[in-house]
Design a protein around this motif. Sequence first.
Motif, PDB file in Angstrom:
ATOM      1  N   ILE A 319       0.549  -0.974   0.260  1.00 36.88           N
ATOM      2  CA  ILE A 319       0.085  -0.239   0.057  1.00 36.88           C
ATOM      3  C   ILE A 319       0.911   1.428   0.099  1.00 36.88           C
ATOM      4  N   GLN A 321       0.199   5.396   0.025  1.00 39.38           N
ATOM      5  CA  GLN A 321      -0.720   5.854   0.857  1.00 39.38           C
ATOM      6  C   GLN A 321       0.078   7.782   0.781  1.00 39.38           C
ATOM      7  N   THR A 323       1.065  10.552   2.725  1.00 38.52           N
ATOM      8  CA  THR A 323       0.747  11.168   4.489  1.00 38.52           C
ATOM      9  C   THR A 323       0.054  12.540   4.260  1.00 38.52           C
ATOM     10  N   GLY A 326      -3.724  11.448   2.446  1.00 34.28           N
ATOM     11  CA  GLY A 326      -5.035  10.139   3.181  1.00 34.28           C
ATOM     12  C   GLY A 326      -5.028   9.743   2.109  1.00 34.28           C
ATOM     13  N   GLU A 327      -4.986   9.844   0.935  1.00 30.04           N
ATOM     14  CA  GLU A 327      -5.007   9.216  -0.114  1.00 30.04           C
ATOM     15  C   GLU A 327      -4.604   7.892  -0.741  1.00 30.04           C
ATOM     16  N   VAL A 328      -4.769   6.957  -0.917  1.00 29.34           N
ATOM     17  CA  VAL A 328      -4.436   6.172  -1.143  1.00 29.34           C
ATOM     18  C   VAL A 328      -3.075   5.669  -3.076  1.00 29.34           C
ATOM     19  N   MET A 491      -4.362  -1.726   5.148  1.00 29.21           N
ATOM     20  CA  MET A 491      -4.603  -0.309   4.959  1.00 29.21           C
ATOM     21  C   MET A 491      -4.869   0.532   5.982  1.00 29.21           C
ATOM     22  N   SER A 495      -2.064   3.319   7.596  1.00 25.54           N
ATOM     23  CA  SER A 495      -2.340   4.373   8.465  1.00 25.54           C
ATOM     24  C   SER A 495      -2.206   4.869   9.532  1.00 25.54           C
ATOM     25  N   SER A 498       1.233   6.344   8.299  1.00 24.55           N
ATOM     26  CA  SER A 498       0.681   7.983   7.163  1.00 24.55           C
ATOM     27  C   SER A 498       0.761   9.065   8.827  1.00 24.55           C
ATOM     28  N   PRO A 509      -8.714   6.930   5.232  1.00 28.37           N
ATOM     29  CA  PRO A 509      -7.532   6.735   4.383  1.00 28.37           C
ATOM     30  C   PRO A 509      -9.096   7.353   2.794  1.00 28.37           C
TER      31      PRO A 509
END
Length: 657
Positions: A319, A321, A323, A326-328, A491, A495, A498, A509
Amino acid sequence: MPPQEPPRRRVPGPGRPRSGGRPKPPARPAPRRPVARPRPAPKAARSLVLGSPRPRLRLVGVGLTLVMLAFVVRLLQVQAVGASTYTAKAEKNRYSSSTLAAERGQITDRGGIALATSVDAHDITADPSMFTAEFSKVPDAPEQAAALLAPILRKDAGDLAKKLRAPKSKYAVLARRQTPQIWNQIKDLKSVFAEKAGAQKLKGGKGVNVLAGVFQEASSKRVYPNGDLAAGILGYVNAEGKGAGGLETQLDEELAGKDGEITYAQSGGRRVPTVGAREVPAVPGSDIELTIDRDIQWAAQDAISEQVRKSGADRGYVIVQDTRTGEVLAMANAPGFDPNDLSQADAAAMGNAALQDAYEPGSTAKVMSMAAVLEENAAAPGTHVVVPNRLHRGDRLFKDDIDHPTWHLTLNGVLAKSSNIGTILATEQLGKTRREANQVLHSYLSKFGLGRPSGLGYPGETSGILARPKDWSTSQQYTIPFGQGLSLNAMQAASVYSTIANGGVRIQPTLVRGTKGPDGRFTPAPAPKKTRVVSEKTARTLATMLESVVDDEEGTGTKARIPGYRVGGKTGTSNRVDPATGRYKGYTASFAGFAPADKPRITVYCAIQNPTRGSYFGGQICGPIYKQVMEFALKTLQVAPTGSKPARLPVSFTPGE
């Protein structure tokens, strides 16, 4: 005067011969004429007396009146009383309606590149009434047609024949969403049979075309231009064109649009072109723009697929992301599947394991324990922690991943060397009692997002397992601090890091950036929820401590170093629960981190389940994946190299200092 008598005729007597001549023969008597007998006088005829005609005329008149009355009553019933009913029946028989399929919206990456789109297709239909013996002139028209269509449509001939043997029906769907090439094959075959039938009729034959009752309706087919790329995120559609997995299911209502309808006059199953049609246009579905970057997704998927293959692992996920938002940017699974050809897909690989697998994270979870310790001021990065080779707690003896003499570590060193014993000792400082410490630790784990959905709303996503403190077993009180005895999905794990990289604020996310409606207007997705988990000071301290894992020679994550960039990360190697037996078997190897550590921009998380070849330590097999994917993402997003040097906090201390 007396009447005169008529002169008598003298009859000569027998002739005598005259002198000198021959005697004459006697004359023949004349034939008698029949004497007409008088006819008897006819008898007098009897006279016929006729009855009066009036009764019969009245009877005929009454009969005609009743007949006319019946016609009038029926006419009134049809044209007045039941006019609407009969009109509706007439309309039903005369008019036919069909659905106008709405065009399904596209799914694109953040740059507008199509990841899922729709192309023209054809539903192959038939009129079963045209395959009856009376119409087709052959007794086995359904079987003949099915034998011709089966290899083209890749359907069972028996099933096709069954659909065609429905004489009371005028509509049957033989196959949905076929490519134009498939319909062209059927159309060419129909033309060949039509020409043969015409030639036979000219010669006085029957001229049979068993495919005359096969037709097509315009439709659309879902295609995925990049094959298996991001298939775990996108999902797929079923034979009816409805979402059946992934975002195709989650966002089906927005993507599907609204079907229209066309009503037209028909005769004998054929549309009458000279009669107007009533049409309700279809409303196209909305386009969905994802947060995914196609190039980063490709890099992540390529890296994890290769490592899973080399390690002989069950599966793996990566994954990526942003930071700050929060967008993947990427969510890759291996093995994957091609949604263009589900017949070849492995059912076990058709989900999104990065969200649907729950597993024990291992040492990557230690960052949350350290966050709690720092936030509660229970210790500082330089706090001395004496770590023995074994630690007796509850009913167990705890150890680290390797046997070692007594370590004299700082709190920073406990994290850098990933010591289980050191983590237990540190978290015991969260409360005056073990129960109180458990409650404090649980509150931080919960705030980091464990035990509840990540916020993506993805179908089938697991919340993981985080039991209430009062339900923790004796061993769980000491294993949960170092990542065993609880579970999460990939995920959730990403997170956590992040959140640290974002200054202690957890951003929910997101996978969707926005939607573009049929009118072309772009509507951004709602802003994600933000939650303060730890202070900015604690987050910055943790980021510095995580650099020691990668930068310090005593750290476990040295293979994740990226030249020119400061990197913060954490390795993880945990016992794995076999989903088939429910018992520990094998390992979960993982690595999580962000870069640049001084100004975090990107988080990358990698996990590999049950590696069976080579090393099973997270730093050894996931560290390189982290480096490969992170380097690609930094270049793609044009993140400048770090200008400063890491702080390099001490890892150990000398006793007596």
